[in-house]
Design a protein around this motif. Sequence first.
Motif, PDB file in Angstrom:
ATOM      1  N   ARG B 502      65.451  27.549  81.952  1.00  0.00           N
ATOM      2  CA  ARG B 502      65.773  27.279  80.532  1.00  0.00           C
ATOM      3  C   ARG B 502      67.158  27.602  80.433  1.00  0.00           C
ATOM      4  N   ARG B 503      67.521  28.221  80.673  1.00  0.00           N
ATOM      5  CA  ARG B 503      68.874  28.944  80.500  1.00  0.00           C
ATOM      6  C   ARG B 503      69.942  27.764  80.909  1.00  0.00           C
ATOM      7  N   GLU B 506      69.720  24.995  78.687  1.00  0.00           N
ATOM      8  CA  GLU B 506      70.577  24.982  77.407  1.00  0.00           C
ATOM      9  C   GLU B 506      72.079  24.536  77.770  1.00  0.00           C
ATOM     10  N   ASN B 510      74.246  21.937  76.411  1.00  0.00           N
ATOM     11  CA  ASN B 510      75.830  21.620  75.404  1.00  0.00           C
ATOM     12  C   ASN B 510      76.619  21.294  75.815  1.00  0.00           C
ATOM     13  N   GLY B 511      76.718  21.040  77.096  1.00  0.00           N
ATOM     14  CA  GLY B 511      77.696  20.123  77.699  1.00  0.00           C
ATOM     15  C   GLY B 511      77.495  18.638  77.284  1.00  0.00           C
ATOM     16  N   GLY B 513      76.991  18.107  74.955  1.00  0.00           N
ATOM     17  CA  GLY B 513      77.283  17.841  73.246  1.00  0.00           C
ATOM     18  C   GLY B 513      76.019  17.849  72.296  1.00  0.00           C
ATOM     19  N   LEU B 514      75.471  18.401  73.338  1.00  0.00           N
ATOM     20  CA  LEU B 514      73.836  18.591  72.045  1.00  0.00           C
ATOM     21  C   LEU B 514      74.181  20.065  71.706  1.00  0.00           C
ATOM     22  N   SER B 515      73.561  20.128  70.063  1.00  0.00           N
ATOM     23  CA  SER B 515      74.601  21.539  69.800  1.00  0.00           C
ATOM     24  C   SER B 515      72.952  21.883  69.471  1.00  0.00           C
ATOM     25  N   GLN B 516      72.597  23.374  69.867  1.00  0.00           N
ATOM     26  CA  GLN B 516      70.816  24.073  69.707  1.00  0.00           C
ATOM     27  C   GLN B 516      70.951  24.282  68.267  1.00  0.00           C
ATOM     28  N   PHE B 579      71.506  17.247  68.172  1.00  0.00           N
ATOM     29  CA  PHE B 579      70.842  18.615  68.801  1.00  0.00           C
ATOM     30  C   PHE B 579      69.580  18.325  69.429  1.00  0.00           C
ATOM     31  N   GLU B 581      66.421  21.282  70.690  1.00  0.00           N
ATOM     32  CA  GLU B 581      65.548  22.637  70.388  1.00  0.00           C
ATOM     33  C   GLU B 581      64.703  22.606  71.567  1.00  0.00           C
TER      34      GLU B 581
END
Lengths: 345, 805
Positions: B502-503, B506, B510-511, B513-516, B579, B581
Motif C-alpha cells: 500500500r505504501r 502511494e 505520487n510519482g 503526479g496524483l496528489s493524495q 488526485f 485516495e
Amino acid sequence: MLKEKLLELREQALSNIGSADGLKALQEAQIRFLGKKGPITEVMKSMGKLSAEERPIVGQLANEVRKLIAAKIEEKKADLEAKLLELKLEHEKIDVTLPGRKIATGSPHLLASIIQEVEDLFIGLGFSIEEGPEVEQDYYNFEALNLPKDHPARDMQDSFYITDEILMRTHTSPVQAHTLEKHKGVGPVKVICPGKVYRRDNDDATHSHQFMQIEGLYVDHNVRLSDLKGILTVFAKHMFGADREIRLRPSFFPFTEPSVEMDISCFRCGGHGCNVCKGTGWIEILGAGMVHPNVLRMSGFDPSEYTGFAFGMGPERIAMLKYGIEDIRHFYTDDIRFLKQFDRA
Amino acid sequence: MLVSYNWLQDYIDLGGVTPEELADKITNSGIEVEHIVYPGEGLKGIVVGKVESCAQHPEAEKLHLCQVNLGTETVQIVCGAPNVAAGQKVPVATVGARIANNVKIKRAKLRGEISNGMICSLDELGFDHNFVPKEYADGIYVFDDEVPVGADALPYLNLDDAILDLDILVNSAHCMNMIGVAYEVGAILDRPIQLKKPVVAESDQLASEKISVSVDAEQMVPYYGARVMNGIKVAPAPRWMQLRLIAAGVRPISNVVDVSNYVMLEYGQPLHTFDFDQFGSNHVLVRFAGDHEEITTLDGQLRKLTDEDLLITNGKKGVAVAGVMGGENTEVSSDTENVLLEAAVFDPISIRKTAARLQLRSDASSRYEKGLDRNRVALAADRAAELLIQYAHATVLKGIVEAGERTVAEHQIMMPWQKINQVLGSEFAREQIVGILERLNFKVNVEGEIMQVSVPARRFDVTIPEDLVEEVGRIYGYNHIPATLPEGTSSHASLTPYQKIRRRVEGLMNGMGLSQAYTYSLTSKESASSYAVSNKGIEPTQVIWPMSEEHAALRQSIVPQLINVAQYHLNRQMPDIKFYEIGKVFLPVKGEARPAEEEHLAGIITGKRTERNWEGDPDTVDFFSVKGIVETLFDSLGVANHITYSPSKREGMHPGQTADILLNGEVIGYIGALHPRVQKNCGLNETFVFEVAIESLLRHGEAAIEYHGLPRFPSTTRDIALVVKRTVAAADLDRVIRENGTPLLKSVQLFDVYEGSHVAADEKSMAFSLVYFDPERTLTDDEVNVVHEKIVSACAEQLGAELRG
Ligand SMILES: [Zn+2]
C-alpha cells in the motif's frame, strides 16, 4: 632533375594545403598530390631510370615529401574540423535558464505523512501495525473497553449508530480489544493502530465528524508506567525535537487505570510561554495509561500476570500544532494549495 | 464545578498558597482547573457608605439627592435607583473609583446637582445579571447593617475572591462539592481539614407523627429521608450565603431554596423542599411512574413519564420527578410556612435515563448521575435544618423519617503494597505509600506484604487495587516517576505485506503526479449509492441520527467524493486536477447490519496532462492517460499479466469510454470518462476516473521475484501490420498473437493504429512489434518464420486479419 621536381611539388602542395578553405578543397589537394595517379607516384614510377647511387636518395626524398604532405593534410584537417565544430557549437547555443520539462509529482497527504512517521518510529521499537473495521460492534467499541452500556462516559448522541449494536467506531481502541483477543491470553502484544474514527460532531474549525487516531498498546509481564513514560519520551523527541521534555498529568479514561495526559514542553518557545502553549510552556499531546484490568480480563488476559500500557493520539492535532494549521477542515477539503505545502513532511 | 477560594478556607488553611498555585497543584494531581476568575479584578475605590438622607432631585423626577456618609466625610451623590432610601448601607464608587468594564467615576453635575460618586448596583460591580438576586435586580445593592461604614466594600461582596473552575470528569465526581474539594486539597497540600458536624436544635414533636415514608422501588432508592419543619418565614438568604451561591454560579432565590442549593454545593447531596401544606397527604411513597403518568414540573411543563421513571408521590399523585425536578403543585412559595425536606439516594442510571429523556439536566441530577457520598445524606439533611433554623426561623421536628439504610460500610481493598511500585515503576518505601493514602484520609493497615485499605464512601470511584495505584501516583506526582524502557521480551516488527505494498502504491501515485486526498466516509444517501465497483442494488448502510443529510450514509465508492474535490478546485480556477485516495468503502450485505469493508484505490484526473510551459500548450488528459496510470501501477506490482480490460456500461460513466478492470476474469475495478451529463451537472470539464479494489488485488502480497540470468543470445524482432475490421479490439489481436507465439514469442508491442484512406472505411490497421527469443541459442530465420506465420494465420482465421501489403 627528379629531385628538383620533388622539391617543387613539396612547395606547391604546402601552399595548396595552406590555402585550402574547407574539407573539400583539402580532400582535392590530397587526391591531387597523393593520389595513385598523382605527381609523387609518377616520380616514384620513373625512378627506374636513375642510377644506383641516385635511386635511394631520390626514393628517400620522395617518401619524405609524401609523409610531409600527408602530415600537413592531417594537421590542416584537424584544424578545419575544430573550426567547424566551433561553428556548430556556436550554432547550438541555447538559453539554459529556460525551465526544463519537469515531471510533476503529486503530494502525499499530510496526515498520511504523519501517520507513516509515527508508524516507522514504533516499528523500530518493535510494534507492529494493526488495523480494524471502521464499522464496529458496540461490544468492541465500548463494552470490551470497560464502558458498559450504562456508563456515564457513554453518550448515544456522540456516536453514529447504525443499529443499537452497530456503530461507526468512535476511537481506534476497539482494535486493541480485537488484537488482545487474537493473542488468546499470551503476551507480548505490541501494536499500534492507526485509522479513521467518527464522532457525532458538527464540523467547524476545531471539530470534525471524521478524524484520524493512532492508538498504541503494549501488554506483557511487568510492563510499568515508567516504561510508558520512556516510550512516550522517545516519541516526543522524535516527532517534536530532541530537546523536548514530557510531563504526565493524571487524567481519566475508562479503559486505563491509572490514566494520564501527556504534555510536551512547547517546541515554539521552549517552555517560556507563548501563544502556541497558551502561556503555560506545555502542550497537551495525547492520552495514555495502564490498561484497566477489566479490559485485560474481558479480552482473555489474566491481569495478575500481565500489565500493559496504551496511548492514543490525534494526527490532525499533531499536524495542527506542528505547523500552526488553524482549521481541521483543511485536512478533508484536500485543497492542493494546502497539501503541496507539506509534500516534504 | 466553580470553587471559591474564600469559601474553601472554611475547611482548610490555604495560607501561603495563592489561587494560581492551588490551581496548578489541583491540575497536576488530576482535576484540570480550566481557568481562574477574579470577580473583583479591576475594581477600586468602592467603599461602604451610609445614606444619611435621601431627597427628591428638584429638576428630575427619577433622581434622588442622597447625602452619603463615607466614614471620613459625607458627600452628595445623585442616585437614580428606585430602591434607594435613607438609612441604607450601600456600595459607593467614590470619585476616582473604577467599576466594572473599567469605567472611571468622576465628579459630575446631574441636572444641576453635584454628584460625588455613584451608588452601585451589583451589575455595575461586575456581577453577572443572571445571578443577581431579584430584590437587587433593578436597583442598587443594599448591605445588611453589620457592615462597617467607610470600609472597603469588596470583601463584603466577596469581590476579593478567586473562583477556580474545575473540569469534573466521571472519575472526579467526589469533587462536585466543597467538602470533597477540601479533602482533595488537603491530600494535595498535606494539610488537615476541619469539618463541623451540623447541630440541629430539634423541637420535641416527632416528625414521624406528621409524615411516613415508604419506598416501592428499593433497588433504585437505597435511602429516602425526610425532615419536617414548621413556622418558616420565607425571605432572602443572608448576604454571605447569597454571595457564595453567586460565586458557584447559582442565582439566590429565597432562604429555603438557597439553603438546599447551598447544602448541595457544600455536601454534594441534592435536597428537595416541598411546601408541606400543599403536599396533599402525610405519606411519602416513592415508586415507578405508571406508563403515561403525567406531572407538571416546577418549570410549568407537563411531563409524560414512563414506567422507568422514579416518581415521588403523596401516595396518590406525583409531587416530584425523583432526583430531576420537583412538581409545581408542591413548590415552595413566598407564603410557605411548613416544609418537607427530602434527602435521598437514587440510582444513578435511573436518574440519568430520566433526565436525558426529559432533557432536564440539572445540578441535582448530574450529582445523582455521577455518584454521591452515601454516608453524607443524613448529615446534609441536618445541615439544611441547622441553616433553616438560623436563617428562616424554622422549627425542626424531631428525627429524620426514613426508609432504607442511612449509611454503608467503607469499601475494603486488599493488595500487596509492592504492586504499586510494580505498576508505576517506582521505588516507594512502604511508609511513603501508607503516608500518601493517609493524606487522602484512607485508613491503611499493613501486615507483611499485604496492605488493607479502607476507602471512605465519598471516594466511590476507588474500588480496585489499580485505583489505589492511581491515587498514590497522582498525589505523589508522575513527574517523580522515572522514565524507563521496557525490559520485557524484545520483539521484531515490520509492516505486513499488504501494508508494504500500500505504501508502494502511494509512492507510485505520487510519482505519477496524483496528489493524495482524504475524504469523508459518510456522504449523502444518493452519492453513497453511486459509482460502486460492484453495486448489488442493496440500500447503502445508513446511520440512525445523521448530523446532516450530507453525511448520512456510508460510501460504496470513493469516486463521488473525488468528484467533489475536483469541483472544489475547478470553482477556484484550478482546472488541472490529479488526485487519488486509498480508503475504505462499505458494501452493504443482505440481511446484515454491518457492511463489508474493502479498501479501494480511486483516482480522478482532468485538465492538462502536464504543466503548461514555454514550448506550448500540453495536451489534455484522455482515456489513455488514466489507463496508463493504472497499467503502470499493475506493472509495478507485478500483476499486469492477470489483468484484462473490457468495455462496460456504468451509471454515470461515458458509455463508449469506460472499461471494467478484471483480475483473472473477475471485475475488481473500472476506468473511464464521466458521463457528459454528469460533467455538465457538476460543472466539470472532461474528467476521467478509476477505482480499484486494491485490497482484493493485493491481499496476498506480491508474487515472489524470480531471477533469470541475462540473455546470452540475441533476439529477433519482426514487425507486423494487420488490417482488421474496426470492431476488432486491440486486446483481442494481442491475445491471439500471444497465444500462438509461445514459447518463442517474448514480447508484443502495439506501435501504430491507422484508420484512413489507405484502408477500407470500416477497417483499421494495427502494427505490432514482435520479439522472438530462445535463452539457449540463436534462432534461425526459418525457426522464426514458422512461428510468425502461425501467428498471422491465426489472426486471419480468428479475427479476419489480413497482412497489410
Ligand atoms: Zn510556547
